[in-house]
Design an enzyme around this catalytic site. Structure first.
Site, mmCIF file in Angstrom:
data_model
loop_
_atom_site.group_PDB
_atom_site.id
_atom_site.type_symbol
_atom_site.label_atom_id
_atom_site.label_comp_id
_atom_site.label_asym_id
_atom_site.label_seq_id
_atom_site.Cartn_x
_atom_site.Cartn_y
_atom_site.Cartn_z
ATOM 1 N N SER A 22 13.219 104.378 41.763
ATOM 2 C CA SER A 22 14.247 104.305 43.033
ATOM 3 C C SER A 22 13.878 103.852 44.281
ATOM 4 O O SER A 22 13.050 102.623 44.409
ATOM 5 C CB SER A 22 15.306 105.411 42.922
ATOM 6 O OG SER A 22 16.069 105.340 43.836
ATOM 7 N N HIS A 23 14.010 104.644 45.259
ATOM 8 C CA HIS A 23 13.693 104.192 46.612
ATOM 9 C C HIS A 23 12.281 104.637 46.961
ATOM 10 O O HIS A 23 11.843 104.294 48.002
ATOM 11 C CB HIS A 23 14.490 105.181 47.509
ATOM 12 C CG HIS A 23 14.391 106.655 47.118
ATOM 13 N ND1 HIS A 23 15.095 107.117 46.244
ATOM 14 C CD2 HIS A 23 13.755 107.509 48.001
ATOM 15 C CE1 HIS A 23 14.840 108.242 46.291
ATOM 16 N NE2 HIS A 23 14.078 108.725 47.076
ATOM 17 N N ASP A 75 18.418 99.751 47.738
ATOM 18 C CA ASP A 75 17.062 100.303 47.573
ATOM 19 C C ASP A 75 16.380 99.441 46.340
ATOM 20 O O ASP A 75 16.866 98.677 45.884
ATOM 21 C CB ASP A 75 17.152 101.777 47.246
ATOM 22 C CG ASP A 75 17.836 102.028 46.072
ATOM 23 O OD1 ASP A 75 18.889 101.241 45.472
ATOM 24 O OD2 ASP A 75 17.681 103.168 45.418
ATOM 25 N N ASP A 91 16.166 100.155 43.163
ATOM 26 C CA ASP A 91 16.831 99.877 41.836
ATOM 27 C C ASP A 91 18.336 99.778 42.205
ATOM 28 O O ASP A 91 19.062 99.316 41.220
ATOM 29 C CB ASP A 91 16.771 101.030 40.784
ATOM 30 C CG ASP A 91 17.256 102.285 41.577
ATOM 31 O OD1 ASP A 91 17.472 102.480 42.705
ATOM 32 O OD2 ASP A 91 17.743 103.172 40.569
ATOM 33 N N ASP A 129 20.934 100.961 43.681
ATOM 34 C CA ASP A 129 21.970 102.124 43.293
ATOM 35 C C ASP A 129 22.269 102.712 44.887
ATOM 36 O O ASP A 129 23.416 103.017 44.854
ATOM 37 C CB ASP A 129 21.835 103.056 42.182
ATOM 38 C CG ASP A 129 20.400 103.707 42.636
ATOM 39 O OD1 ASP A 129 19.799 103.777 43.492
ATOM 40 O OD2 ASP A 129 20.401 104.699 41.621
ATOM 41 N N ARG A 130 21.382 102.712 45.572
ATOM 42 C CA ARG A 130 21.819 103.022 47.295
ATOM 43 C C ARG A 130 22.207 101.926 47.926
ATOM 44 O O ARG A 130 21.802 100.972 47.829
ATOM 45 C CB ARG A 130 20.489 103.831 47.608
ATOM 46 C CG ARG A 130 19.907 104.996 46.936
ATOM 47 C CD ARG A 130 18.640 105.472 47.583
ATOM 48 N NE ARG A 130 18.462 106.934 46.863
ATOM 49 C CZ ARG A 130 17.933 108.094 47.419
ATOM 50 N NH1 ARG A 130 17.671 107.704 48.776
ATOM 51 N NH2 ARG A 130 17.465 108.966 46.664
ATOM 52 N N GLU A 153 27.211 110.493 47.559
ATOM 53 C CA GLU A 153 26.124 111.686 47.974
ATOM 54 C C GLU A 153 25.762 111.171 49.417
ATOM 55 O O GLU A 153 25.686 110.056 50.101
ATOM 56 C CB GLU A 153 24.938 111.464 46.973
ATOM 57 C CG GLU A 153 25.407 111.997 45.676
ATOM 58 C CD GLU A 153 24.293 112.163 44.730
ATOM 59 O OE1 GLU A 153 23.478 113.239 44.571
ATOM 60 O OE2 GLU A 153 24.046 111.214 44.331
ATOM 61 N N GLU A 154 25.216 112.233 50.096
ATOM 62 C CA GLU A 154 24.478 111.976 51.324
ATOM 63 C C GLU A 154 23.256 111.029 51.362
ATOM 64 O O GLU A 154 22.936 110.408 52.297
ATOM 65 C CB GLU A 154 24.241 113.128 52.063
ATOM 66 C CG GLU A 154 23.329 114.414 51.389
ATOM 67 C CD GLU A 154 21.797 113.698 50.850
ATOM 68 O OE1 GLU A 154 21.378 113.283 51.822
ATOM 69 O OE2 GLU A 154 21.586 114.048 49.679
ATOM 70 N N LYS A 165 25.575 105.215 40.778
ATOM 71 C CA LYS A 165 26.091 104.999 42.082
ATOM 72 C C LYS A 165 25.533 103.441 42.349
ATOM 73 O O LYS A 165 24.685 102.942 41.373
ATOM 74 C CB LYS A 165 25.405 105.564 43.278
ATOM 75 C CG LYS A 165 23.719 105.746 43.249
ATOM 76 C CD LYS A 165 23.393 106.658 44.058
ATOM 77 C CE LYS A 165 21.669 106.861 44.416
ATOM 78 N NZ LYS A 165 21.296 107.870 43.126
HETATM 79 C C1 G16 Z 1 18.524 110.380 43.014
HETATM 80 C C2 G16 Z 1 19.637 110.802 42.517
HETATM 81 C C3 G16 Z 1 20.796 111.332 43.480
HETATM 82 C C4 G16 Z 1 20.253 112.318 44.404
HETATM 83 C C5 G16 Z 1 18.972 111.915 44.781
HETATM 84 C C6 G16 Z 1 18.212 112.561 45.971
HETATM 85 O O1 G16 Z 1 18.787 109.201 43.778
HETATM 86 O O2 G16 Z 1 20.224 110.111 41.353
HETATM 87 O O3 G16 Z 1 21.862 111.571 42.851
HETATM 88 O O4 G16 Z 1 21.139 112.359 45.481
HETATM 89 O O5 G16 Z 1 18.004 111.422 44.185
HETATM 90 O O6 G16 Z 1 17.685 113.689 45.225
HETATM 91 P P1 G16 Z 1 16.587 114.632 46.136
HETATM 92 O O7 G16 Z 1 17.440 114.995 47.231
HETATM 93 O O8 G16 Z 1 16.455 115.604 44.825
HETATM 94 O O9 G16 Z 1 15.352 113.909 46.124
HETATM 95 P P2 G16 Z 1 17.736 107.855 43.495
HETATM 96 O O10 G16 Z 1 18.329 106.909 44.241
HETATM 97 O O11 G16 Z 1 16.455 108.468 43.745
HETATM 98 O O12 G16 Z 1 17.842 107.713 41.627
#
Ligand code: G16
Length: 541
Positions: A111-112, A275, A277, A279-280, A361-362, A374
């Site tokens: 992801s990010h 981001d 991948d 989704d953000r 989500e935040e 997302k």
């Molecule tokens: C993932 C999850 C999200 C979550 C985020 C932050 O996002 O898919 O639902 O809100 O991680 O998670 P944490 O606070 O545990 O680091 P992504 O975009 O990384 O797949």
């Protein structure tokens, strides 16, 4: 088919979203194979199944796909649908899983998190509904990793991922697909492309930062080629294995150049980023950054303007640490409203049951029931549709919104790479003192309640505990603390800060200033500075 003996590898436990580790860990002998085999065992084998496979193009993406293809083919999978060059954004993968009614998909991404041989890699399995594996399946995968004795694969040359069309591996059919086409068609069904095109043809200016990551090709096709945004609207649009050495996380810290562009006197009308991948998302107007929590609330208030949502929303869901801004819209409009643990996987049952069709989500994630992830570009197109339909700027939309619903001032402070033992002790000690907090006054705020969030899924009845510590204060202020489940180094302590402001004269303060008392209260209650030795957070978003 060949069977290779193996032994369990400790710690192959998924976090918030699949397994994320240093790339070099994934490249260790048997690490990836063990995890793939554990997934296949957990879902009852590969025989007769069809999988979607793709990733965000980070270092090791293509190699990992070849391993998945060999193991799936060796174990009797019928077919695989693979993005050309191994590329698929997470929401596009979710869409392909649903569109082709497959048995799920393997998504390769951290992801990010940064990419590269010395950075991060990840793998997650998505279910036939297109959404991340549920808690039950995730737990079963982990159980399998602890008991593994062998895996099955085959010896074969690498599959050509660059050429679209049909190919095969053993008895498994493989279709290499355009990563963008089906996703772009879905977006065209949901949004008023004519109105958005007219906006651009009328001189509306936008800057989209793809952060050298997966959304580049998607954004270029949709924004520039289809919606007539001028060439150059999409910046950093070629996906690179190391994301250009950057941190592909769309927030004011990591998308700093875009923020500078948008805060300048000659700023474009609209800015956005996505981001690693895809989704953000980040939404920013000229001189006006929109927090993810506010973005969710604005979308809830205006979604009916987009053709795909013209009937209005049945309900909305947000993760617990996300601000209550969307709750206020839901209450005013009579929509259902749900509060879930952090992680998109918790929205799946609500979306499948039709209880909600908007989630957010935040952590910069927003999406709807069009897929089960997302979706960064979806959020950007939703905002463009809202702007085209209202004729308002981002800044004016925000002002109207706060005047109508009040403003939930919001900020997240992250303390990164903290020693895990220190972070765990901080959380344990805080948990222990929760019963003593109500009634106390800290930094001028009186605690009205304190607990550790647990969730009972209203659809499947599953219970999830330990999902973040919350301290509520009088007058709509709140602090939440939890440890991140997506990091790969030490622990990241996330501190979520929120305060409701309804005074029309106080709606335009700097968020950190407006939250000063809440920040002080959080530090006093959790003793963050003393315990971590950090005077300030590493990242504020
Ligand atoms: C993932 C999850 C999200 C979550 C985020 C932050 O996002 O898919 O639902 O809100 O991680 O998670 P944490 O606070 O545990 O680091 P992504 O975009 O990384 O797949």
């Amino acid at each position: 088919m060949i069977t290779i003996e193996t032994a369990p590898i400790a710690g192959q436990k998924a976090g918030t979203s699949g397994l994320r580790r240093k790339t070099r860990d994934f490249m260790e002998p048997r690490f990836l194979e063990n995890y793939i085999q554990s997934i296949l065992n957990a879902i009852g084998g590969a025989k007769g199944k069809t999988f979607v496979i793709g990733g965000d193009g980070r270092y090791f993406n293509a190699d990992a796909i070849q391993t998945i293809l060999r193991m799936a083919a060796a174990q009797g999978a019928d077919a695989a649908i693979v993005g050309q060059n191994g590329l698929l954004s997470t929401p596009a993968a979710s869409h392909l899983i649903r569109l082709n009614k497959t048995d799920g998909g393997f998504i390769l991404s951290a992801s990010h998190n940064p990419g590269g041989i010395d950075e991060d890699f990840g793998l997650k399995f998505n279910m036939p509904n297109g959404g991340p594996a549920t808690e039950a399946v995730t737990n079963e995968i982990f159980a399998q990793t602890q008991n593994l004795t062998s895996y099955q694969t085959m010896e074969s040359p690498a599959v050509d991922l660059a050429t679209r069309g049909q190919t095969s591996l053993g008895d498994m059919a493989i279709t290499i697909v355009d990563p963008v086409a089906d996703y772009a068609a879905l977006m065209q069904d949901l949004f008023d492309f004519d109105a958005i095109r007219s906006l651009f043809e009328g001189g509306f200016r936008m800057a989209f930062d793809a952060m050298h990551a997966i959304t580049g090709p998607y954004a270029t096709t949709i924004l520039e080629d289809t919606l007539a945004a001028p060439k150059g609207t999409v910046r950093n649009g070629i996906p690179l294995p190391d994301f250009g050495g950057g941190h592909p996380d769309p927030n004011p810290i990591w998308a700093k150049e875009l923020m500078q562009t948008m805060m300048a006197d000659d700023a474009p009308d609209f800015g956005a980023a996505s981001d690693g991948d895809g989704d953000r998302n980040m939404i920013v107007g000229r001189g006006a950054y929109v927090t993810p929590s506010d973005s969710l609330a604005v979308i809830a208030a205006h979604a009916h303007r987009a053709p795909g949502y013209a009937k209005g929303l049945a309900g909305v869901a947000r993760s617990m640490p996300t601000s209550a801004a969307v709750d206020r819209v839901a209450a005013a409009k009579g929509m259902g409203c749900f509060e879930t643990p952090t992680g998109w996987k918790f929205f799946g049952t609500l979306l499948d049951a039709g209880k909600v069709n908007l989630c957010g989500e935040e952590s910069a994630g927003t999406g709807s029931d069009h897929v089960r992830e997302k979706d960064g570009l979806w959020a950007v197109l939703m905002w463009l549709n809202i702007i085209a339909s209202t004729g308002q700027s981002v800044a004016d939309l925000m002002t109207d919104h706060w005047q109508t619903y009040g403003r939930n001032y919001y900020s997240r402070h992250d303390y990164e790479a903290v020693d895990s033992a220190i972070a765990n002790t901080l959380m344990d000690d805080l948990r222990a003192k929760l019963p003593t907090l109500p009634g106390q006054t800290v930094a001028g705020l009186t605690v009205s309640g304190a607990d550790e969030f647990a969730y009972d899924d209203p659809v499947d009845g599953s219970h999830t505990s330990g999902q973040g510590i919350r301290v509520m204060f009088d007058a709509g202020a709140r602090v939440v603390l939890r440890l991140s489940g997506t990091g790969t180094q030490g622990a990241t302590i996330r501190v979520y800060l929120e305060r409701l402001e309804e005074d029309p004269g106080k709606l335009h303060q700097d968020a950190e200033t407006a939250l000063a008392d809440v920040i002080n209260a959080a530090n006093q209650i959790a003793e963050i500075a003393d315990r971590t030795g950090r005077a300030a957070p590493d990242v504020k978003t």
